[in-house]
Design an enzyme around this catalytic site. Structure first.
Site, PDB file in Angstrom:
ATOM      1  N   CYS A 200      75.608  53.490  73.612  1.00 61.79           N
ATOM      2  CA  CYS A 200      74.291  53.085  74.091  1.00 61.79           C
ATOM      3  C   CYS A 200      73.136  53.898  73.524  1.00 61.79           C
ATOM      4  O   CYS A 200      71.995  53.442  73.598  1.00 61.79           O
ATOM      5  CB  CYS A 200      74.266  53.147  75.619  1.00 61.79           C
ATOM      6  SG  CYS A 200      75.241  51.842  76.408  1.00 61.79           S
ATOM      7  N   PHE A 251      77.258  43.915  80.382  1.00 57.55           N
ATOM      8  CA  PHE A 251      76.982  43.955  78.942  1.00 57.55           C
ATOM      9  C   PHE A 251      76.750  42.575  78.340  1.00 57.55           C
ATOM     10  O   PHE A 251      77.367  41.586  78.751  1.00 57.55           O
ATOM     11  CB  PHE A 251      78.121  44.659  78.201  1.00 57.55           C
ATOM     12  CG  PHE A 251      78.109  46.143  78.374  1.00 57.55           C
ATOM     13  CD1 PHE A 251      77.334  46.932  77.549  1.00 57.55           C
ATOM     14  CD2 PHE A 251      78.840  46.743  79.370  1.00 57.55           C
ATOM     15  CE1 PHE A 251      77.300  48.305  77.709  1.00 57.55           C
ATOM     16  CE2 PHE A 251      78.820  48.115  79.549  1.00 57.55           C
ATOM     17  CZ  PHE A 251      78.047  48.903  78.721  1.00 57.55           C
ATOM     18  N   HIS A 339      66.382  53.351  77.891  1.00 54.95           N
ATOM     19  CA  HIS A 339      67.507  52.435  77.735  1.00 54.95           C
ATOM     20  C   HIS A 339      68.083  52.086  79.104  1.00 54.95           C
ATOM     21  O   HIS A 339      68.496  52.974  79.846  1.00 54.95           O
ATOM     22  CB  HIS A 339      68.599  53.073  76.873  1.00 54.95           C
ATOM     23  CG  HIS A 339      69.895  52.323  76.905  1.00 54.95           C
ATOM     24  ND1 HIS A 339      70.094  51.184  76.162  1.00 54.95           N
ATOM     25  CD2 HIS A 339      71.032  52.519  77.602  1.00 54.95           C
ATOM     26  CE1 HIS A 339      71.312  50.723  76.397  1.00 54.95           C
ATOM     27  NE2 HIS A 339      71.903  51.517  77.271  1.00 54.95           N
TER      28      HIS A 339
END
Length: 426
Positions: A200, A251, A339
């Site tokens: 990530c 995801f 993020h």
């Protein structure tokens, strides 16, 4: 056969140029290189790029056309994987709700699963077939995102001097960097860098590497491409692997691209963000907190429950020195491009830094709209933020009322914290 299946997943694909907007951060800026009012809002001249500093000149995004809605997804998985355990069923339903994800885009579709029923058989040796499909998919996604970014940049593709390619979804030699260079028509002497298996924080690492390349090669223009596909880890859900349930609810697939370079050419190039600093740090003795392994059945992950707390405990130590670089601004005086690894990660950052709720709204909106797209996600957040900045600027008579300084943060295996100190030049 792989080509036909992948093409089906992308049929009718339209490339996004970052048209989605989100709510802005509302606090002020420190007034670097321009006059400010008492609350720190720019009141006079536009923000200019600093000589020699890397700027973001264009952004492109691309996703597959196969849309997955989290509403009702738990029931779909329960039927597809014949999950009989009521505890597992309840946990999956809870995760599909608490991740806050509403929509994701996936390469995997019914045609692929019908062609490869072994993908849903626990322990089946299918990694070769998965990698064949995934390699084509991430190339297609990366091509579309990069084409969008180059189109927005508006200069000839021959002016791209460097390519940085990031993916945690494929393993092949040569890598996606070569295939994308050829498909995009880049020069044969383009300088290529591949960053594989960073997870990530890969997008933030790609930004750091692109910054170093741009500033150490005067006149260069760097194309950064991140591209991810979850098929490599898509498998039968098992109560023995609880993180599989998290991955199934969180995801998604997608690619992002940015054109970056120092000293933008007036009229020909329009900078949106400037990178003042970029770097990373790992938290000692946490290498097992995020653990990914490639096996005959694909990639399997284990995520420690302690991850949000580790980030909460360590994020301020990473950020404090960066704010000192810009005069000791308060955390709520800058913008935040974080993020969105999941709501628990965002909540940990917000809690530790005592951020106003709107500061992470762009990250939360990307999470709702796309899920966690691994390395690509932080670039989606930047794109959301610049689109809203441009919209506000137009509404305010050409004056940028957004905070000038901000931080981009991403977290991943290591446990690694990667970040950049940015200026908003919109």
């Amino acid at each position: 056969m792989a080509s036909r299946r992948v093409e089906a997943a992308f049929a009718g694909q339209s490339v996004e140029l970052g048209t989605t907007t989100t709510k802005p951060p509302t606090n002020g800026t420190n007034g670097h290189n321009h006059q400010t009012t008492k609350n720190g809002i720019n009141s006079s001249s536009p923000r200019q790029a600093s000589p020699g500093k890397t700027t973001v000149l264009a952004i492109g995004r691309a996703v597959p056309t196969n849309t997955t809605k989290n509403d009702g997804l738990a029931d779909h998985y329960i039927e597809q994987f014949q999950l009989q355990d009521p505890i597992v069923q309840a946990k999956l339903r809870r995760l599909c709700e608490t991740t806050t994800v509403k929509t994701r885009y996936m390469v995997v579709n019914k045609e692929i699963l019908d062609e490869h029923p072994d993908f849903l058989v626990e322990g089946a040796a299918t990694v070769s077939q998965r990698l064949a499909i995934t390699g084509e998919a991430v190339t297609q996604l990366g091509l579309e995102a990069a084409t969008a970014a180059i189109k927005e940049w508006g200069r000839p593709v021959s002016e791209i001097t460097h390519l940085v390619y990031v993916s945690s979804s494929e393993i092949r030699l040569p890598g996606g960097d070569l295939y994308l260079s050829q498909l995009l028509g880049l020069r044969p002497d383009v300088n290529r860098v591949m960053l594989y298996m960073l997870g990530c924080y890969g997008g933030a690492s790609g930004i750091r590497v692109a910054k170093d390349l741009a500033e150490n090669n005067p006149g260069s223009r760097v194309l950064l491409i991140t591209s991810e596909c979850t098929l490599i880890g898509y498998k039968c859900l098992s109560p023995d692997r609880p993180y599989d349930l998290v991955g199934a609810a969180l995801f998604g697939d997608g690619a992002a691209a940015m054109v970056m370079g120092a000293d933008p050419i007036p009229v020909l190039e329009r900078p949106f963000f400037e990178l003042d600093w970029a770097g990373q740090s790992f938290i000692p003795n946490t290498s097992k907190t995020i653990d990914g392994r490639l096996s005959e059945e694909g990639i399997s992950f284990r995520l420690g429950r302690e991850l949000p707390k580790l980030i909460e405990t360590n994020v301020q130590g990473f950020c404090d020195p960066l704010l000192k670089r810009i005069g000791g601004l308060a955390y709520n005086d800058i913008f935040w491009a974080v993020h969105p690894g999941g709501p628990a990660i965002l909540n940990a950052v917000e809690k530790q830094l005592e951020l106003a709720p709107q500061k992470l709204e762009a990250a939360r909106q990307v999470l709702r709209d796309y899920g966690n797209i691994s390395s690509s996600t932080c670039i989606y957040v930047l794109d959301y933020m610049r689109q809203h900045s441009l919209k506000l600027k137009e509404a305010n008579g050409g004056v940028n009322t957004e905070p000038e300084w901000g931080l981009l943060l991403a977290f991943g295996p290591g446990v690694t914290i990667e970040g950049s100190l940015l200026r908003n030049l919109c």
